[in-house]
Motif scaffolding. Structure first.
Motif, PDB file in Angstrom:
ATOM      1  N   VAL A 181     -87.191 -46.075 -42.601  1.00  0.00           N
ATOM      2  CA  VAL A 181     -87.301 -45.110 -41.510  1.00  0.00           C
ATOM      3  C   VAL A 181     -87.538 -45.842 -40.175  1.00  0.00           C
ATOM      4  CG1 VAL A 181     -89.721 -44.368 -41.335  1.00  0.00           C
ATOM      5  CG2 VAL A 181     -87.952 -42.700 -41.349  1.00  0.00           C
ATOM      6  N   ALA A 182     -88.234 -46.975 -40.225  1.00  0.00           N
ATOM      7  CA  ALA A 182     -88.433 -47.751 -38.983  1.00  0.00           C
ATOM      8  C   ALA A 182     -87.084 -48.275 -38.494  1.00  0.00           C
ATOM      9  CB  ALA A 182     -89.400 -48.907 -39.226  1.00  0.00           C
ATOM     10  N   GLY A 183     -86.221 -48.730 -39.445  1.00  0.00           N
ATOM     11  CA  GLY A 183     -84.883 -49.211 -39.079  1.00  0.00           C
ATOM     12  C   GLY A 183     -84.095 -48.112 -38.391  1.00  0.00           C
ATOM     13  N   SER A 184     -84.178 -46.899 -38.955  1.00  0.00           N
ATOM     14  CA  SER A 184     -83.390 -45.821 -38.345  1.00  0.00           C
ATOM     15  C   SER A 184     -84.003 -45.422 -37.002  1.00  0.00           C
ATOM     16  CB  SER A 184     -83.221 -44.644 -39.302  1.00  0.00           C
ATOM     17  OG  SER A 184     -84.240 -43.728 -39.133  1.00  0.00           O
ATOM     18  N   MET A 185     -85.319 -45.576 -36.859  1.00  0.00           N
ATOM     19  CA  MET A 185     -85.956 -45.273 -35.573  1.00  0.00           C
ATOM     20  C   MET A 185     -85.452 -46.241 -34.497  1.00  0.00           C
ATOM     21  SD  MET A 185     -89.829 -44.174 -35.833  1.00  0.00           S
ATOM     22  CE  MET A 185     -90.645 -45.666 -35.396  1.00  0.00           C
ATOM     23  N   TYR A 186     -85.314 -47.519 -34.885  1.00  0.00           N
ATOM     24  CA  TYR A 186     -84.807 -48.495 -33.916  1.00  0.00           C
ATOM     25  C   TYR A 186     -83.361 -48.197 -33.540  1.00  0.00           C
ATOM     26  CZ  TYR A 186     -88.917 -51.427 -34.390  1.00  0.00           C
ATOM     27  OH  TYR A 186     -90.195 -51.909 -34.350  1.00  0.00           O
ATOM     28  N   SER A 187     -82.545 -47.804 -34.549  1.00  0.00           N
ATOM     29  CA  SER A 187     -81.161 -47.554 -34.143  1.00  0.00           C
ATOM     30  C   SER A 187     -81.047 -46.299 -33.293  1.00  0.00           C
ATOM     31  CB  SER A 187     -80.170 -47.573 -35.288  1.00  0.00           C
ATOM     32  OG  SER A 187     -80.551 -46.985 -36.350  1.00  0.00           O
ATOM     33  N   ARG A 188     -81.914 -45.299 -33.546  1.00  0.00           N
ATOM     34  CA  ARG A 188     -81.903 -44.103 -32.679  1.00  0.00           C
ATOM     35  C   ARG A 188     -82.356 -44.480 -31.262  1.00  0.00           C
ATOM     36  NH1 ARG A 188     -80.044 -42.061 -37.010  1.00  0.00           N
ATOM     37  NH2 ARG A 188     -78.361 -43.210 -36.023  1.00  0.00           N
ATOM     38  N   ALA A 190     -81.951 -47.365 -29.895  1.00  0.00           N
ATOM     39  CA  ALA A 190     -80.834 -48.096 -29.288  1.00  0.00           C
ATOM     40  C   ALA A 190     -79.787 -47.117 -28.758  1.00  0.00           C
ATOM     41  CB  ALA A 190     -80.214 -49.029 -30.321  1.00  0.00           C
ATOM     42  N   ASP A 191     -79.539 -46.024 -29.517  1.00  0.00           N
ATOM     43  CA  ASP A 191     -78.577 -45.014 -29.054  1.00  0.00           C
ATOM     44  C   ASP A 191     -79.045 -44.367 -27.758  1.00  0.00           C
ATOM     45  OD1 ASP A 191     -77.111 -45.531 -31.257  1.00  0.00           O
ATOM     46  OD2 ASP A 191     -77.735 -43.752 -32.395  1.00  0.00           O
ATOM     47  N   VAL A 192     -80.361 -44.081 -27.714  1.00  0.00           N
ATOM     48  CA  VAL A 192     -80.900 -43.467 -26.495  1.00  0.00           C
ATOM     49  C   VAL A 192     -80.738 -44.429 -25.314  1.00  0.00           C
ATOM     50  CG1 VAL A 192     -83.085 -42.784 -25.391  1.00  0.00           C
ATOM     51  CG2 VAL A 192     -82.495 -41.883 -27.620  1.00  0.00           C
ATOM     52  N   SER A 193     -81.064 -45.722 -25.527  1.00  0.00           N
ATOM     53  CA  SER A 193     -80.919 -46.713 -24.450  1.00  0.00           C
ATOM     54  C   SER A 193     -79.474 -46.798 -24.000  1.00  0.00           C
ATOM     55  CB  SER A 193     -81.340 -48.105 -24.916  1.00  0.00           C
ATOM     56  OG  SER A 193     -82.616 -48.081 -25.363  1.00  0.00           O
ATOM     57  N   ALA A 194     -78.552 -46.816 -24.984  1.00  0.00           N
ATOM     58  CA  ALA A 194     -77.129 -46.945 -24.641  1.00  0.00           C
ATOM     59  C   ALA A 194     -76.684 -45.748 -23.806  1.00  0.00           C
ATOM     60  CB  ALA A 194     -76.295 -47.050 -25.908  1.00  0.00           C
ATOM     61  N   ARG A 195     -77.167 -44.578 -24.194  1.00  0.00           N
ATOM     62  CA  ARG A 195     -76.786 -43.353 -23.468  1.00  0.00           C
ATOM     63  C   ARG A 195     -77.321 -43.423 -22.034  1.00  0.00           C
ATOM     64  NH1 ARG A 195     -73.213 -39.496 -23.070  1.00  0.00           N
ATOM     65  NH2 ARG A 195     -72.893 -39.612 -25.297  1.00  0.00           N
ATOM     66  N   ILE A 196     -78.580 -43.871 -21.889  1.00  0.00           N
ATOM     67  CA  ILE A 196     -79.165 -43.963 -20.537  1.00  0.00           C
ATOM     68  C   ILE A 196     -78.380 -44.983 -19.710  1.00  0.00           C
ATOM     69  CG2 ILE A 196     -81.218 -44.631 -19.209  1.00  0.00           C
ATOM     70  CD1 ILE A 196     -82.915 -43.624 -21.562  1.00  0.00           C
ATOM     71  N   ASN A 223     -81.698 -37.878 -27.920  1.00  0.00           N
ATOM     72  CA  ASN A 223     -83.153 -37.857 -27.837  1.00  0.00           C
ATOM     73  C   ASN A 223     -83.732 -37.107 -29.041  1.00  0.00           C
ATOM     74  OD1 ASN A 223     -85.409 -38.608 -26.492  1.00  0.00           O
ATOM     75  ND2 ASN A 223     -85.470 -36.826 -25.153  1.00  0.00           N
ATOM     76  N   ASN A 224     -83.032 -36.047 -29.431  1.00  0.00           N
ATOM     77  CA  ASN A 224     -83.508 -35.242 -30.545  1.00  0.00           C
ATOM     78  C   ASN A 224     -83.430 -36.025 -31.861  1.00  0.00           C
ATOM     79  OD1 ASN A 224     -84.661 -32.835 -31.275  1.00  0.00           O
ATOM     80  ND2 ASN A 224     -82.736 -32.087 -32.123  1.00  0.00           N
ATOM     81  N   ARG A 225     -82.350 -36.828 -31.993  1.00  0.00           N
ATOM     82  CA  ARG A 225     -82.231 -37.638 -33.220  1.00  0.00           C
ATOM     83  C   ARG A 225     -83.392 -38.638 -33.306  1.00  0.00           C
ATOM     84  NH1 ARG A 225     -76.501 -39.363 -32.669  1.00  0.00           N
ATOM     85  NH2 ARG A 225     -75.403 -37.411 -32.725  1.00  0.00           N
ATOM     86  N   LEU A 226     -83.768 -39.171 -32.144  1.00  0.00           N
ATOM     87  CA  LEU A 226     -84.903 -40.102 -32.117  1.00  0.00           C
ATOM     88  C   LEU A 226     -86.185 -39.359 -32.503  1.00  0.00           C
ATOM     89  CD1 LEU A 226     -86.220 -42.814 -31.478  1.00  0.00           C
ATOM     90  CD2 LEU A 226     -86.271 -42.179 -29.086  1.00  0.00           C
ATOM     91  N   ARG A 227     -86.319 -38.141 -31.990  1.00  0.00           N
ATOM     92  CA  ARG A 227     -87.508 -37.329 -32.311  1.00  0.00           C
ATOM     93  C   ARG A 227     -87.597 -37.115 -33.822  1.00  0.00           C
ATOM     94  NH1 ARG A 227     -88.987 -31.660 -32.766  1.00  0.00           N
ATOM     95  NH2 ARG A 227     -86.797 -31.214 -33.113  1.00  0.00           N
ATOM     96  N   LEU A 228     -86.441 -36.782 -34.442  1.00  0.00           N
ATOM     97  CA  LEU A 228     -86.450 -36.514 -35.888  1.00  0.00           C
ATOM     98  C   LEU A 228     -86.832 -37.762 -36.674  1.00  0.00           C
ATOM     99  CD1 LEU A 228     -83.323 -34.209 -36.235  1.00  0.00           C
ATOM    100  CD2 LEU A 228     -85.734 -33.570 -36.283  1.00  0.00           C
TER     101      LEU A 228
END
Ligand SMILES: Nc1ncnc2c1ncn2[C@@H]1O[C@H](COP(=O)(O)OP(=O)(O)OP(=O)(O)O)[C@@H](O)[C@H]1O
Length: 571
Positions: A181-188, A190-196, A223-228
């Motif tokens: 779950v930590a791995g998926s948190m980091y990739s989420r 990264a997605d948020v950073s890429a979007r910004i 952002n919501n995916r990161l929240r989940l």
């Protein structure tokens, strides 16, 4: 992974040993308290020896003072160790990213890379500091407390240890889940950073199209995916801590009831019972430490795993061991039957043969997408060719070090990239050790002096991100000044003036002509009017180089060039 992780400790062996020793001694000293209590209750209290009781209290006070000092050392130097390791890792990762080839960057998102270099490494310092020492202390405290419990009362000790396998299973099971779950948190993240990154760097386009709402909604999704992902991590952690809490309390309760029964049956003195229960507490204390570790370990390791993935991405272009550092080249360029295609694409260039003499200016023309920019990007070896060879001064570019080869080539692009700094810093990027006089001379060559005089801060004017505070023409001139300073024997001008008004274009054309004087120059241009002064014109098509010659010769051939010319200037 673990071995790779530990390699980062090697420059800090002394710091690690100091931190580790202090942490272990502090944990050992903790074991003294129950012993003192047991001794006090069983020996001193019945004999009413107050002076001994006070002496014991004094001994404990000294012990606590020592432990406080040790804890300070662990807190300060341990974190220093962690911070140093995190810094080293980030530095090495950045160095590694600098070495990667264009092919890698073509397929990466900037924001995502940014996230790997910052966010993903946050917990590594904590893991580096707490990981080994906590693990050792946990095992040692378990073993120490359990041995003493065995000595106090072996039957009771065995009853207490029954629950340990369940605890171990809980730890192993949740550790794996939390790692994922930590791995998926980091990739989420990264997605948020890429979007910004995408949205902020393209803010002018966003606003010009009035697409702010679309961007906000797209961001909401990321952002919501990161929240989940965070909620899932939180849920697992709460689940785990509650499970651990229940297990530890059950063990305490079991020890209390059975211990009380033993004391009732006369198998245990009251002092021994109190001492034993305090040891049960110490025996269970590592669980709390493991809980803290369970927060750090999966996050740290997941971040390290992502860092390793990046470390394992090899640059697809490497210097051969026998590659030579080339000094000042003359600038003869030869393409020998060169074929090239981007990854997963059909071949862009096939069987290209081309010879450019040193000092010659050639114009490369062709339809959009024919491969003009691609052809030029092969000369500095930004991409590796699939077949054939490219030679400069008769030497295959694969036999030169990339650094020395690229130091001989200057690229001026239409979309000039400038760094967020001063004009001085941006010009000096062409030669980092340039003097003030050299920078001013280069600015003069690029016809920047009038512009600089009008600026109150002159060369020290900050130009904003990517030089946004400058006009297109000023950016071009700055890029040309940079190239004058670099002074390479080979020059590639990629549609350098196509976005400018006629007057500015004339000034820049003049600077470019001055710049190309005495250098091998390749000009990629759509607008044929700007390249008539070229010594030779080369026409690139899907089948390679289809025509070569002067403007008049090519018009007379009535081929591709003539058709391009007709399309631009009419019959
Ligand atoms: N980094 C890349 N990765 C994959 N394909 C690419 C890449 N760069 C260019 N291409 C493809 O290679 C082909 C040639 O592109 P190139 O930019 O060299 O053409 P060009 O002649 O310079 O075009 P233009 O005049 O429009 O700039 C195109 O089909 C393009 O889509």
């Amino acid at each position: 992974m673990i071995r790779r992780f530990f390699a980062y400790y090697s420059p800090y062996k002394r710091l690690f040993i100091m931190d580790f020793t202090c942490a272990v001694v502090a944990a050992l000293l903790e074991l003294a308290f129950p012993l003192a209590v047991q001794w006090m209750v069983d020996t001193q209290l019945p004999s009413r020896s107050w002076s001994m009781i006070l002496l014991t209290g004094l001994g404990l006070l000294i012990l606590y003072l020592i432990t406080t000092g040790l804890n300070f050392i662990v807190g300060y130097f341990g974190h220093k160790l962690g911070i140093n390791i995190e810094t080293d890792m980030r530095q090495r990762l950045f160095e590694h990213v600098q070495k990667l080839s264009f092919r890698f960057f073509d397929n990466s998102k900037t924001g995502s890379l940014l996230s790997r270099l910052t966010n993903d490494l946050w917990e590594i310092g904590e893991l580096a500091h707490h990981g080994p020492e906590e693990l050792f202390i946990v095992l040692m405290t378990f073993a120490g407390a359990f041995s003493i419990m065995l000595i106090v009362n072996w039957e009771l000790a065995l009853v207490t240890i029954i629950a340990v396998p369940i605890l171990v299973w809980l730890i192993v099971y949740f550790s794996k889940k939390l790692h994922d779950v930590a791995g998926s948190m980091y990739s989420r993240t990264a997605d948020v950073s890429a979007r910004i990154e995408d949205s902020v760097s393209g803010i002018r386009v966003v606003k010009a199209f009035g697409n702010e709402v679309y961007e906000v909604e797209a961001f909401r999704e990321n952002n919501n995916r990161l929240r989940l992902a965070k909620l899932r991590s939180n849920f697992l952690m709460s689940y785990y801590s509650s499970g651990m809490y229940l297990m530890t309390r059950l063990i305490s309760l079991l020890a209390l009831l059975i211990g009380a029964w033993f004391a009732y049956a006369g198998k245990l003195s009251y002092g021994e019972l109190i001492g034993f229960l305090l040891y049960v507490n110490i025996f269970l204390k590592p669980i709390e430490r493991i809980n803290a570790l369970m927060d750090i370990y999966p996050k740290g390791m997941a971040g390290f795993k992502r860092a390793c993935e990046l470390f394992d991405t090899e640059p697809d272009i490497r210097d051969e061991p026998s590659a030579v550092d080339v000094r000042r080249l003359r600038g003869d360029i030869e393409f020998r039957n060169v074929t090239f295609g981007y990854e997963g694409h059909t071949k862009v260039l096939q069987h290209v043969d081309l010879q450019v003499r040193a000092g010659e200016t050639i114009a490369i023309v062709g339809r959009s997408g024919a491969g003009k920019s691609t052809l030029c990007s092969l000369i500095p070896r930004f991409y590796e060719i699939d077949a054939g060879a490219i030679l400069i001064d008769g030497l295959d570019i694969r036999r030169m070090t990339q650094r020395s080869l690229r130091s001989q080539i200057g690229f001026v692009q239409q979309d000039v990239f400038l760094f967020n700094g001063t004009i001085r810093e941006n010009i000096a990027y062409g030669r980092l050790v340039a003097s003030e006089a050299d920078i001013l001379e280069a600015a003069q060559h690029a016809h920047l002096e009038g512009f600089l005089e009008a600026l109150p801060e002159g060369l020290d004017t900050v130009i904003g991100e990517r030089g946004l505070k400058l006009s297109g023409g000023q950016r071009q001139r700055l890029a040309i000044a940079r190239m004058f300073l670099k002074n390479p024997p080979i020059l590639i001008l990629d549609e350098a003036t196509s976005a400018l008004d006629t007057e500015t274009e004339q000034i820049i054309q003049q600077s470019l002509e001055e710049l190309s004087y005495n250098r091998t120059t390749l000009i990629i241009a759509h607008r044929l009017a700007t390249i008539r002064h070229a010594d030779r014109i080369v026409v690139v098509t899907e089948d390679g180089i289809s025509e070569e010659g002067s403007h008049d010769e090519l018009l007379a051939r009535r081929g591709v060039y003539a058709r391009l010319h007709e399309a631009q200037f009419g019959g």
